[in-house]
Design a protein around this motif. Structure first.
Motif, PDB file in Angstrom:
ATOM      1  N   GLY A  48       0.811  -1.206   0.000  1.00  8.18           N
ATOM      2  CA  GLY A  48       0.000   0.000   0.000  1.00  8.18           C
ATOM      3  C   GLY A  48       0.847   1.260   0.000  1.00  8.18           C
ATOM      4  O   GLY A  48       0.600   2.201  -0.771  1.00  8.18           O
ATOM      5  N   THR A  51       3.065   1.453  -3.371  1.00  8.04           N
ATOM      6  CA  THR A  51       2.188   1.724  -4.519  1.00  8.04           C
ATOM      7  C   THR A  51       1.753   3.186  -4.521  1.00  8.04           C
ATOM      8  O   THR A  51       1.771   3.855  -5.566  1.00  8.04           O
ATOM      9  CB  THR A  51       0.953   0.812  -4.486  1.00  8.04           C
ATOM     10  OG1 THR A  51       1.367  -0.561  -4.556  1.00  8.04           O
ATOM     11  CG2 THR A  51       0.024   1.099  -5.657  1.00  8.04           C
ATOM     12  N   TYR A  52       1.384   3.684  -3.344  1.00  8.61           N
ATOM     13  CA  TYR A  52       0.998   5.091  -3.199  1.00  8.61           C
ATOM     14  C   TYR A  52       2.163   6.014  -3.560  1.00  8.61           C
ATOM     15  O   TYR A  52       2.000   6.988  -4.307  1.00  8.61           O
ATOM     16  CB  TYR A  52       0.532   5.324  -1.772  1.00  8.61           C
ATOM     17  CG  TYR A  52       0.323   6.765  -1.395  1.00  8.61           C
ATOM     18  CD1 TYR A  52      -0.739   7.508  -1.913  1.00  8.61           C
ATOM     19  CD2 TYR A  52       1.190   7.398  -0.506  1.00  8.61           C
ATOM     20  CE1 TYR A  52      -0.930   8.833  -1.559  1.00  8.61           C
ATOM     21  CE2 TYR A  52       1.004   8.720  -0.135  1.00  8.61           C
ATOM     22  CZ  TYR A  52      -0.054   9.431  -0.661  1.00  8.61           C
ATOM     23  OH  TYR A  52      -0.236  10.743  -0.308  1.00  8.61           O
ATOM     24  N   ALA A  56       2.302   8.571  -6.753  1.00  6.87           N
ATOM     25  CA  ALA A  56       2.471   9.998  -6.487  1.00  6.87           C
ATOM     26  C   ALA A  56       3.685  10.580  -7.207  1.00  6.87           C
ATOM     27  O   ALA A  56       3.723  11.776  -7.507  1.00  6.87           O
ATOM     28  CB  ALA A  56       2.601  10.233  -4.978  1.00  6.87           C
ATOM     29  N   THR A 109      -4.867   2.666 -13.634  1.00  7.11           N
ATOM     30  CA  THR A 109      -3.532   2.910 -13.086  1.00  7.11           C
ATOM     31  C   THR A 109      -2.559   3.310 -14.184  1.00  7.11           C
ATOM     32  O   THR A 109      -1.745   4.230 -14.012  1.00  7.11           O
ATOM     33  CB  THR A 109      -3.017   1.648 -12.361  1.00  7.11           C
ATOM     34  OG1 THR A 109      -3.960   1.244 -11.371  1.00  7.11           O
ATOM     35  CG2 THR A 109      -1.687   1.930 -11.676  1.00  7.11           C
ATOM     36  N   VAL A 119      -3.398  13.361  -4.570  1.00 15.84           N
ATOM     37  CA  VAL A 119      -3.217  12.458  -3.433  1.00 15.84           C
ATOM     38  C   VAL A 119      -4.428  11.552  -3.257  1.00 15.84           C
ATOM     39  O   VAL A 119      -4.286  10.345  -3.021  1.00 15.84           O
ATOM     40  CB  VAL A 119      -2.949  13.269  -2.151  1.00 15.84           C
ATOM     41  CG1 VAL A 119      -3.032  12.378  -0.916  1.00 15.84           C
ATOM     42  CG2 VAL A 119      -1.579  13.929  -2.217  1.00 15.84           C
ATOM     43  N   ALA A 122      -4.363   8.778  -5.891  1.00 10.83           N
ATOM     44  CA  ALA A 122      -3.303   7.805  -5.604  1.00 10.83           C
ATOM     45  C   ALA A 122      -3.679   6.921  -4.414  1.00 10.83           C
ATOM     46  O   ALA A 122      -3.430   5.704  -4.435  1.00 10.83           O
ATOM     47  CB  ALA A 122      -1.989   8.539  -5.318  1.00 10.83           C
ATOM     48  N   MET A 123      -4.289   7.509  -3.393  1.00  5.79           N
ATOM     49  CA  MET A 123      -4.737   6.719  -2.237  1.00  5.79           C
ATOM     50  C   MET A 123      -5.788   5.707  -2.644  1.00  5.79           C
ATOM     51  O   MET A 123      -5.713   4.530  -2.282  1.00  5.79           O
ATOM     52  CB  MET A 123      -5.302   7.642  -1.147  1.00  5.79           C
ATOM     53  CG  MET A 123      -4.282   8.320  -0.277  1.00  5.79           C
ATOM     54  SD  MET A 123      -5.084   9.228   1.070  1.00  5.79           S
ATOM     55  CE  MET A 123      -5.868   7.886   1.968  1.00  5.79           C
ATOM     56  N   SER A 126      -4.347   2.861  -4.743  1.00  6.85           N
ATOM     57  CA  SER A 126      -3.505   1.982  -3.921  1.00  6.85           C
ATOM     58  C   SER A 126      -4.363   1.049  -3.077  1.00  6.85           C
ATOM     59  O   SER A 126      -4.081  -0.148  -2.965  1.00  6.85           O
ATOM     60  CB  SER A 126      -2.586   2.816  -3.030  1.00  6.85           C
ATOM     61  OG  SER A 126      -1.767   3.671  -3.795  1.00  6.85           O
ATOM     62  N   GLY A 179       6.268   9.068   0.478  1.00 12.53           N
ATOM     63  CA  GLY A 179       5.155   9.609  -0.267  1.00 12.53           C
ATOM     64  C   GLY A 179       4.741  10.965   0.269  1.00 12.53           C
ATOM     65  O   GLY A 179       5.147  11.369   1.362  1.00 12.53           O
ATOM     66  N   ILE A 262      -0.047   3.754   3.812  1.00 16.08           N
ATOM     67  CA  ILE A 262      -0.208   5.098   3.255  1.00 16.08           C
ATOM     68  C   ILE A 262      -0.042   6.159   4.337  1.00 16.08           C
ATOM     69  O   ILE A 262       0.499   7.243   4.093  1.00 16.08           O
ATOM     70  CB  ILE A 262      -1.578   5.218   2.556  1.00 16.08           C
ATOM     71  CG1 ILE A 262      -1.606   4.335   1.306  1.00 16.08           C
ATOM     72  CG2 ILE A 262      -1.889   6.663   2.186  1.00 16.08           C
ATOM     73  CD1 ILE A 262      -2.969   4.209   0.675  1.00 16.08           C
TER      74      ILE A 262
END
Length: 346
Positions: A48, A51-52, A56, A109, A119, A122-123, A126, A179, A262
């Protein structure tokens, strides 16, 4: 040590403890419903977070492709398991869940990867990617082993942890990543300074705990999970699908793990194998809670976070040792309080 330093350490401990509380609750939930000690919970955190961070920074995370690949394997397993009673509705449902949904997520994605999405986007991506991985993971590995012993499930859990950690190295490399903060605002209260990220950690942790309490207390699926945790055979006899309960448990655990990652990655640099140690601290809280009590697990997680913060001040080289030593008196007391069981004779 003075009052200001002590307050900073308590603040830091509560922030870390809130993360450990989320992970501990996820571990307790999965073990209660499926009897799986979810060692890969740390990999959900890592996947998580990284990936975030990758999204980003405008990079394409390999976890999106992994979700589609695992979905394809789960689709094939569903077809093989139901080969004697295949019908169009079943095929369509498993195809949509395991192939179409991960395919759509992969396409979205790919679209956002080169654009440095906001943000919130992206959250969301993820969380969805890691949730799909967790859902497929249960179907591929743990659902076929649902009726085996806890030891077999533990061995499988260790194997999954090693496999996911290796894939994490392949996807994200050995370099650490950070991140962007979810919330950039900050304010001071006396000598303490509260960053937007720490406020987000507190708010999301409280919201998640309240949400889980409402989910288990008021919803039909939550009550089904509770019934499965109390008695799997009894739940099946009254028509509750224990397979679905396991899928929901893993889905919640993967979302909680990804969300925890995250929340952590803007605060500290994370590597592909960082999640294992973070997950172990959540496991310490879950063990103190007996792997059954949610409130005790949350309280223990705060204690673990505060002990870790003070240990890092007084003996930073031994802070991990001190944290894990919390298990010794707990296990000793539980062993003394447990009823004596005679050993089986050959």
């Amino acid at each position: 040590m003075n009052t200001t330093i002590m307050l900073f350490l308590v603040q830091d401990g509560i922030t870390n403890g809130a993360i450990y509380a989320l992970l501990g609750l996820a571990l307790v939930l999965v073990f209660a419903v499926t009897r799986v000690i979810l060692i890969p919970q740390g990999e959900f955190v890592t996947y998580g977070a990284l990936t975030y961070a990758a999204l980003a920074s405008g990079q394409m995370p390999g976890t999106a492709r992994l979700a589609l690949a695992m979905g394809f394997v789960a689709f094939v397993l569903d077809l093989v398991a139901a080969r004697k009673s295949l019908h169009g509705r079943l095929i369509a449902r498993t195809f949509l869940t395991n192939i179409v949904l991960p395919g759509i997520v992969l396409a979205v994605t790919l679209y956002f990867a080169g654009q440095k999405p906001p943000v919130a986007v992206a959250m969301a991506l993820s969380l969805v990617i890691v949730a799909l991985i967790g859902l497929s993971l249960y179907r591929i590995v743990f659902q076929p082993l649902a009726h085996t012993s806890v030891l077999v499930l533990l061995i499988a859990s260790v194997g999954v942890h090693l496999a996911l950690q290796g894939l994490g190295l392949l996807f994200f490399g050995a370099e650490g990543q950070r991140g962007p903060a979810v919330l950039s605002a900050a304010f001071t209260a006396g000598s303490l300074r509260f960053t937007g990220q720490s406020i987000t950690v507190y708010g999301i942790t409280i919201a998640f705990i309240v949400g889980l309490w409402l989910f288990f207390g008021l919803t039909l699926y939550g009550k089904a999970l509770r019934a499965t945790a109390v008695n799997r055979l009894g739940a099946r006899l009254v028509g509750i699908r224990t397979t679905l309960s396991g899928q929901i448990a893993f889905l919640l655990a993967s979302v909680i793990g990804a969300l925890s990652g995250i929340l952590i990655v803007p605060i500290t640099t994370l590597y592909y194998d960082s999640g294992f140690l973070i997950g172990l601290k959540g496991f310490v809280a879950a063990i103190i809670g007996g792997l059954v009590s949610y409130p005790l697990t949350a309280g223990a997680a705060l204690v673990v976070g505060i002990v870790e913060a003070f240990s890092s001040f007084y003996a930073s080289n031994y802070k991990e040792v001190i944290v894990f030593m919390l298990l010794i008196p707990v296990l000793l007391l539980r062993s003394l309080a447990a009823p004596a069981v005679e050993e089986e004779k050959d």
